[in-house]
Design a protein around this motif. Sequence first.
Motif, short mmCIF file in Angstrom:
data_model
loop_
_atom_site.label_atom_id
_atom_site.label_comp_id
_atom_site.label_asym_id
_atom_site.label_seq_id
_atom_site.Cartn_x
_atom_site.Cartn_y
_atom_site.Cartn_z
N GLN A 245 -11.97 81.46 88.62
CA GLN A 245 -12.88 81.74 89.77
C GLN A 245 -13.24 80.20 90.33
OE1 GLN A 245 -16.49 80.56 89.73
NE2 GLN A 245 -16.78 81.60 91.88
N SER A 246 -13.13 80.16 91.58
CA SER A 246 -13.49 78.77 92.42
C SER A 246 -12.39 77.76 91.91
CB SER A 246 -14.85 78.38 92.24
OG SER A 246 -15.17 77.31 93.03
N SER B 193 -19.63 83.22 95.97
CA SER B 193 -19.75 83.90 94.76
C SER B 193 -21.06 84.55 94.51
CB SER B 193 -19.94 82.76 93.37
OG SER B 193 -20.84 81.82 93.57
N PRO C 12 -19.79 83.77 87.52
CA PRO C 12 -20.95 83.83 88.46
C PRO C 12 -21.62 85.12 88.20
CG PRO C 12 -18.82 84.16 89.54
CD PRO C 12 -18.72 83.58 88.20
N TRP D 223 -10.14 84.31 91.84
CA TRP D 223 -11.14 84.60 92.90
C TRP D 223 -11.35 83.36 93.46
CZ3 TRP D 223 -15.15 87.76 89.38
CH2 TRP D 223 -14.67 88.95 89.09
#
Length: 275
Positions: free
Chosen positions: A127-128, A235, A63, A149
Motif C-alpha cells: 500500500q502506498s 487511504s 490503514p 494499492w
Amino acid sequence: MRVTVTRDDSRPSDGRPLDAPGGAEISTDLQVRGRRLAAVRHDAGGDAVVLFCHGFRGEKSGPNRTFVRAARRLAQHGVSSIRFDQYGSGDSSGDFLESRFSIWVDAIAALAREQQDLGRRVALFGQSMGGAAVLCAAAEVPVDAVVAWVPDANVDEFSPGPQGFVEEGGQRVGNAFWQEAHDAHVPDRFREVTAPCHLVFGTADEYVSTENREALLTAARPGDLVDVLDGYPHSAWTYDQAEGVIARSVAFLVGHLTGTDKPTTHDAAGGSMPR
C-alpha cells in the motif's frame, strides 16, 4: 540471502487458539540482514503465501486495519499471509529516521525468496510506498501475483529537507529514503514485472498526484487488473469502500494463487467495482 524466522507459537496475536478456523495468527520476529522485523503470520496451510507491505509511516495492520481484514479473508480460502513492520516502523527494531526505500525493497525481496525456497507460491501486497516497493521487489523476484494499492511512482522532483530529513505527521525520515524512492524509477521497474498485477488508485488521492498515477497506468500491461476509483482518497476509505477493494484484491490473489475465482480484467479507465 538467508532470512531467519523466529516463531513463538505460544503467542497468538489475537488470543485465538492455534487451530482456530481460518488458520492461526501468530506473533513472529523475522531477521533480515541482522535487522529484527516484527510480524504476524496467518497460517492457513497450503503452499501459497502473501507478504503484506505497509506504506510510509504505516505498520503491519495496514490503514484502518485493512491488511488484517484482507489476510483473514485470504486465510478463509486457504492462503497464508505474513504482515510485517519494515525496519524503523511499527514494532520493528531501528528508528524511522534510519528508514531507506532500498532497505524496504531488499526486505521484501529477501522474504519472498525465503518463502519460495520453502516451496511456496508467493504474492506481494503493498500500500502506498509499500505498493511502490513491491513493484520494485517483483522486478527482482519472479513472484506469482502482485497487489499495489495507491502506489506512488515518485516521478516528480524531490526537494530534500535542509536539515537532512523530512518531517511528516510527527515522524522524521532521512532525505535518503525519498531520494532513493525517486532514483528507483518505479514505472521502469514496474515494466520489468512479469507477474499479474492488480493496481488500485483513487482520483481524490491527496498524496499520489495525477502525474504519478498516470506514470504507472501507462506502464501497466493489457492483462493487468487496474481500478481507478472515482472520489476515493489515498487511504481514508470508508468501511464499505475498503470492503469492495479488499474483496476484489482477495479474489485476484486467490485466483492466481489457487486457480479459482479469478476476476474480470478492467482497463485503466475503469471506475466501477463490484461490492
